[in-house]
Design an enzyme around this catalytic site. Structure first.
Site, PDB file in Angstrom:
ATOM      1  N   GLU A 160       0.738  -1.230   0.057  1.00 17.74           N
ATOM      2  CA  GLU A 160      -0.109   0.012   0.001  1.00 17.74           C
ATOM      3  C   GLU A 160       0.913   1.392   0.125  1.00 17.74           C
ATOM      4  OE1 GLU A 160      -2.978  -0.387   3.121  1.00 17.74           O
ATOM      5  OE2 GLU A 160      -4.051  -1.691   1.818  1.00 17.74           O
ATOM      6  N   GLU A 207      -6.509  -8.028  -0.687  1.00 17.16           N
ATOM      7  CA  GLU A 207      -7.092  -8.206   0.585  1.00 17.16           C
ATOM      8  C   GLU A 207      -8.398  -7.937   0.824  1.00 17.16           C
ATOM      9  OE1 GLU A 207      -4.980  -5.576   3.393  1.00 17.16           O
ATOM     10  OE2 GLU A 207      -3.003  -5.867   2.156  1.00 17.16           O
TER      11      GLU A 207
HETATM   12  C1  GAL Z   1      -4.429  -2.933   4.725  1.00 16.76           C
HETATM   13  C2  GAL Z   1      -3.021  -3.167   4.964  1.00 16.76           C
HETATM   14  C3  GAL Z   1      -2.933  -4.803   5.820  1.00 16.76           C
HETATM   15  C4  GAL Z   1      -3.661  -4.660   7.042  1.00 16.76           C
HETATM   16  C5  GAL Z   1      -5.235  -4.287   6.699  1.00 16.76           C
HETATM   17  C6  GAL Z   1      -6.222  -4.288   7.740  1.00 16.76           C
HETATM   18  O1  GAL Z   1      -4.648  -1.797   4.366  1.00 16.76           O
HETATM   19  O2  GAL Z   1      -2.508  -3.594   3.667  1.00 16.76           O
HETATM   20  O3  GAL Z   1      -1.494  -4.666   6.001  1.00 16.76           O
HETATM   21  O4  GAL Z   1      -3.332  -3.591   7.760  1.00 16.76           O
HETATM   22  O5  GAL Z   1      -5.360  -3.147   5.946  1.00 16.76           O
HETATM   23  O6  GAL Z   1      -7.325  -4.159   7.414  1.00 16.76           O
END
Ligand code: GAL
Ligand code: ZN
Length: 686
Positions: free
Chosen positions: A148, A303
């Protein structure tokens, strides 16, 4: 491209190295849930290089081997998302400096100076080592570059790099002064050495400077990404490299960043169950389409949360069925899989209450785990979708430079331009017709589309107007809204009338723009006196409300479809259409309500002869999306209502869901229809 859809997500076994039994059960759970891919190494730097130059990859190697033995692939991350203590302690230059000139202390993540030669060197080295060691491991399928990426640094190194970047771009300081209009307030620069990054302590009112700083930050980040990838390639690894992007993130020009990587991905954390699910689903769909539009290729949902996050203001659980709906939605819009954050919940620190596939209890009988297993089954059924394309006849323009410049300028409404809503209205109006929509920036070629909407394109890149002209000339329908084509790429206003270079195409000239107070409204109504040969718009209501911004235009040949209902400009044009070449150029002058867009676009799309190949009626709250390959079109029908709906099932094989014609709440149906010509052409295209 894979022969299957990916299922899995971020896994941080380095947090459990002293509990090997945990790692063993994890693999059992993965197999049960049909997890075929995990992402390793995001934030593992301190375990991979505990002391400077002292690399320890044994633990990682053991885990990759174990996963491989069990048929599970790996997305291997470069660890640059978070740095170890020793690095910041020995080389403070890796810590960012803010616009007030304060250097950060150690802590957090995603906060390094990306210009720092030391940081780059340390990243290059560890990336090279990782690639040497794992670049040929058969389990490793992809590289996940950093995490990110975002943010900026104002340190001396970055300021120097910015000045070099400006010199390359403008050559002479005179040219820069001209582009940034520095004569205003006597802010003329005598030399490049005087230029500093924008700061609230110093210069913040030169929009040209602000815009170039954002471009520089974006370019510098891309340069960093390129260097990371080069380190891997130089060490012999040739798996595709991806970056994970963020929802509605404006900090980097994603359209440019996408060109530096093999695949784009994003992290999706919608706030479900607050608004109507349908609204959240459309909003999420929009960002799926933005991400797919970056390369106009399949992407990856890198994710998503299996239950609730711990960082949103309220940690709302996904209701039963929502995980499946959200995961399948990503596939419908072009994702090559559904990955989660994260596989196992951490024991301590800031994300210990973040939802995970395996929670602190660790069993396989939790509701979340069962739902994850369900998604695993579903993705398995849909494996033939891997690599399928999305074909869209309609596109929406969404451009980072435009957003940066428009939001930074003062006026016409500093209380909020409502830009996102304006874009959403076009998007929703097209999606409710079941049309796939590409969301692309101004550099994208428009040739493949038949309908293009350009909501609030305040900044025009050189040459964009020419591409609009030829698009319309060749028969396309182009809709543009108020506050478009106002400034050039340096945020300098166009002289001689706007939409600049397109007054003949749109058949009008925009003259003034009225900002409305919050709560103030105007209306747009069909023109009273229809002249002969007027365009007949079916289903348009008697009136629609509009808010926030009303532009006043002078018609120069365009046909007036709607006019303002109130204020001193009552009776003046509010919506106009102009036939140009073989196509049509429409201009919406005011921030009208959603139903206006729905009704207008329904008309325009029908007139343009674009139809959704799905012939069934689309009930409210149901999303229809398609992907296709040479032989088949795959239709996803998803019900985001809290109640079941009845739908007409078309001809074709139901490959997911049942044929009953009843779609349960948050249920999905996937239907495969054979293309009649078999030549990769959309069978229902007119
Ligand atoms: C994302 C990040 C992850 C984790 C996740 C939690 O933005 O890439 O490492 O923190 O959020 O929702
Ligand atoms: Zn810096």
């Amino acid at each position: 491209m894979n022969q299957f859809l990916l299922h899995g997500g971020d896994y941080n076994p380095e947090q459990w190295l002293d509990m090997p039994e945990i790692l063993e059960t994890d693999i059992e759970r993965f197999l049960e849930a049909k997890i075929n891919t995990v992402t390793l190494g995001v934030f593992s730097w301190a375990k991979l290089e505990p002391r400077e130059g002292d690399y320890d990859f044994e633990w990682l190697s053991g885990i990759i081997d174990r996963l491989y033995e069990n048929g599970i692939g790996v997305i291997l991350a470069t660890p640059s998302g978070a740095r170890p203590h020793w690095l910041a302690q020995k080389y403070p230059e890796v810590l960012r400096v803010n616009e007030m000139g304060m250097r950060a202390r150690f802590g957090g993540r995603h906060n390094h100076c990306l210009t720092s030669p030391v940081y780059r060197e340390k990243v290059r080295r560890i990336n090279g080592r990782l690639a040497e060691r794992f670049g040929h491991h058969p389990a490793v399928k992809m590289w996940h570059i950093s995490n990110e990426l975002g943010g900026s640094c104002h340190c001396g190194l970055c300021q120097e790099a910015f000045r070099r970047w400006l010199k390359d771009r403008y050559g002479t300081i005179e040219n820069l002064n001209d582009r940034w209009c520095t004569t205003f307030w006597s802010h003329t620069y005598d030399s490049f050495e005087q230029v500093e990054a924008p700061s609230r302590l110093g210069e913040s009112a030169l929009m040209g400077l602000n815009l170039d700083w954002r471009r520089f930050v974006s370019d510098q980040t891309m340069d960093f990404v390129e260097e990371e990838i080069r380190a891997i390639r130089d060490a012999g690894a040739d798996q595709p490299a991806a970056v994970n992007m963020m929802y509605r993130f404006e900090g980097l020009d994603y359209a440019k960043l996408a060109q530096k990587v093999d695949m784009v991905s994003w992290d999706s954390y919608p706030v479900w169950h607050r608004e109507k699910e349908w609204d959240t689903a459309r909003d999420t769909a929009f960002w799926h389409d933005v991400i797919r539009g970056l390369k106009r290729k399949p992407f990856l949902l890198m994710e998503s949360c299996p239950s609730s996050t711990n960082w949103q203001s309220v940690s709302k659980l996904k209701k039963p069925g929502m995980l499946s709906a959200a995961s399948l939605q990503s596939i419908a819009h072009g994702s090559e899989g559904a990955l989660y954050f994260q596989m196992r919940q951490s024991r301590g620190a800031s994300e210990k209450f973040h939802g995970a596939v395996i929670d602190h209890y660790g069993g396989n009988d939790t509701r979340t785990f069962r739902e994850v297993c369900g998604v695993g089954e579903e993705l398995n059924h849909l494996s033939e979708l891997a690599g399928c394309a999305t074909r869209a006849d309609a596109a929406i323009i969404y451009d980072w430079d435009n957003i940066w410049a428009m939001k930074d300028s003062q006026g016409p409404r500093n209380k909020g331009l409502h830009y996102e809503e304006c874009v959403d209205k076009s998007y929703r109006a097209l999606r409710r017709l079941g049309l796939n929509v590409d969301v692309v920036d101004q550099s994208a070629s428009l040739d493949r589309y038949r309908f293009v909407a350009a909501p609030m394109q305040y900044l025009f890149h050189p040459g964009f107007e020419e591409r609009i002209r030829s698009f319309v000339e060749e028969g396309g329908t182009f809709v543009m809204t108020y506050w478009s084509d106002v400034v050039d790429e340096n945020d300098r206003c166009f002289l001689g009338g706007r939409p600049f270079g397109l007054t003949d195409v749109f058949g009008l000239r925009a003259e003034e723009i009225d900002g409305l107070y919050d709560g103030e409204e105007n209306t747009v109504i069909p023109v009273q006196a229809l002249s002969s040969g007027s365009r007949q718009l079916a289903n348009m209501k008697e009136q629609y409300t509009c808010r926030y911004l009303c532009e006043l235009v002078k018609p120069l040949g365009a046909q007036i479809l709607m006019e303002y209902g109130r204020d001193f400009y009552a009776g003046e044009p509010a919506v106009l259409c102009n036939s140009y070449g073989k196509g049509l150029a429409c201009y919406i002058c005011a921030d009208t309500e959603q139903s206006f867009y729905d009704d207008l676009y329904e008309n325009l799309v029908r007139e343009a002869g674009i139809i959704c190949g799905w012939n069934g009626k689309i009930p409210e709250g149901v999303e229809v999306t398609s992907r296709e390959n040479e032989e088949y079109v795959y239709w996803f029908i998803q019900n985001y209502n809290r109640a079941e709906v009845e739908i007409e099932i078309p001809e074709g094989d139901v490959i997911l869901g049942d044929r009953e014609g009843i779609l349960k709440s948050f249920g999905s149906l996937v239907i495969r229809t054979k293309k009649t010509d078999g030549k990769g052409e959309h069978k229902n295209e007119i």
